[in-house]
Design a protein around this motif. Structure first.
Motif, PDB file in Angstrom:
ATOM      1  N   ASP A  93       0.895  -1.354  -0.086  1.00 56.31           N
ATOM      2  CA  ASP A  93       0.209   0.007   0.011  1.00 56.31           C
ATOM      3  C   ASP A  93       0.596   1.355   0.081  1.00 56.31           C
ATOM      4  O   ASP A  93       0.529   2.293  -0.755  1.00 56.31           O
ATOM      5  N   CYS A  94       1.980   1.422   0.791  1.00 55.41           N
ATOM      6  CA  CYS A  94       2.843   2.528   1.071  1.00 55.41           C
ATOM      7  C   CYS A  94       3.995   2.488  -0.060  1.00 55.41           C
ATOM      8  O   CYS A  94       4.932   3.219   0.176  1.00 55.41           O
ATOM      9  N   GLN A  95       4.317   1.063  -0.115  1.00 56.51           N
ATOM     10  CA  GLN A  95       5.573   1.037  -0.848  1.00 56.51           C
ATOM     11  C   GLN A  95       7.081   1.058   0.039  1.00 56.51           C
ATOM     12  O   GLN A  95       7.944   1.171  -0.371  1.00 56.51           O
ATOM     13  N   ASP A 127       5.683   4.986   8.818  1.00 62.12           N
ATOM     14  CA  ASP A 127       5.150   4.449   7.714  1.00 62.12           C
ATOM     15  C   ASP A 127       3.905   3.700   8.256  1.00 62.12           C
ATOM     16  O   ASP A 127       2.713   3.890   7.437  1.00 62.12           O
ATOM     17  N   CYS A 170       0.123   4.509   6.636  1.00 59.92           N
ATOM     18  CA  CYS A 170      -0.272   3.643   5.726  1.00 59.92           C
ATOM     19  C   CYS A 170      -1.684   3.130   5.781  1.00 59.92           C
ATOM     20  O   CYS A 170      -2.049   3.058   6.795  1.00 59.92           O
ATOM     21  N   ARG A 173      -0.757   8.226   2.883  1.00 58.68           N
ATOM     22  CA  ARG A 173       0.103   8.420   2.021  1.00 58.68           C
ATOM     23  C   ARG A 173       1.325   7.409   1.972  1.00 58.68           C
ATOM     24  O   ARG A 173       1.345   6.604   2.569  1.00 58.68           O
ATOM     25  N   LEU A 174       2.272   7.507   0.600  1.00 62.31           N
ATOM     26  CA  LEU A 174       3.109   6.918   0.449  1.00 62.31           C
ATOM     27  C   LEU A 174       4.195   6.923   1.305  1.00 62.31           C
ATOM     28  O   LEU A 174       4.300   8.142   1.939  1.00 62.31           O
ATOM     29  N   SER A 175       5.267   6.057   1.394  1.00 62.14           N
ATOM     30  CA  SER A 175       6.267   5.991   2.504  1.00 62.14           C
ATOM     31  C   SER A 175       7.246   7.058   1.928  1.00 62.14           C
ATOM     32  O   SER A 175       7.358   7.480   0.843  1.00 62.14           O
ATOM     33  N   PRO A 212      10.325   5.181   0.221  1.00 66.65           N
ATOM     34  CA  PRO A 212       9.803   3.878  -0.429  1.00 66.65           C
ATOM     35  C   PRO A 212      10.987   2.786  -1.293  1.00 66.65           C
ATOM     36  O   PRO A 212      12.121   3.342  -1.493  1.00 66.65           O
TER      37      PRO A 212
END
Length: 102
Positions: A48-50, A75, A79, A95-97, A100
């Motif tokens: 999901d957040c990489q 994270d 996440c 949000r994304l990490s 990532p």
């Protein structure tokens, strides 16, 4: 009382596929953690957040199922699949990490 743990049973693993012009290109594929371990995959990230994840619960004892959890607490806070994100009541957005795995 034992602390509650974040447990995710699916993650992304890095794979390779043949490119049209020849050679290989990397891509990420969603897999069950137990299947990824049996396939000897070595690179994992949150689907999901990489962000980076670590594998836990792989002792092989009867009744244990391997799972992953975020290596970074931040994270897990942002996440969509993180335990702390789901518990939050402050209206935060997923949000994304910040770091990532590529």
């Amino acid at each position: 009382m034992a602390a509650e743990r974040e447990k995710m049973y699916e993650c992304e693993v890095k794979r390779r596929r043949v490119k049209v012009g020849g050679g290989y290109e990397p891509f990420w594929k969603v897999k069950n953690v137990a299947v990824a371990m049996s396939d000897s995959d070595t690179e994992y990230r949150c689907k999901d957040c990489q962000g980076p994840v670590k594998i836990l619960g792989r002792t092989g004892r009867p009744g244990t199922v391997p799972y992953v959890e975020h290596t970074s607490a931040i994270d897990g806070e942002f996440c969509i699949n993180g335990m702390n994100f789901r518990k939050a009541t402050d209206g935060r957005e997923a949000r994304l990490s910040e770091h990532p795995v590529r």
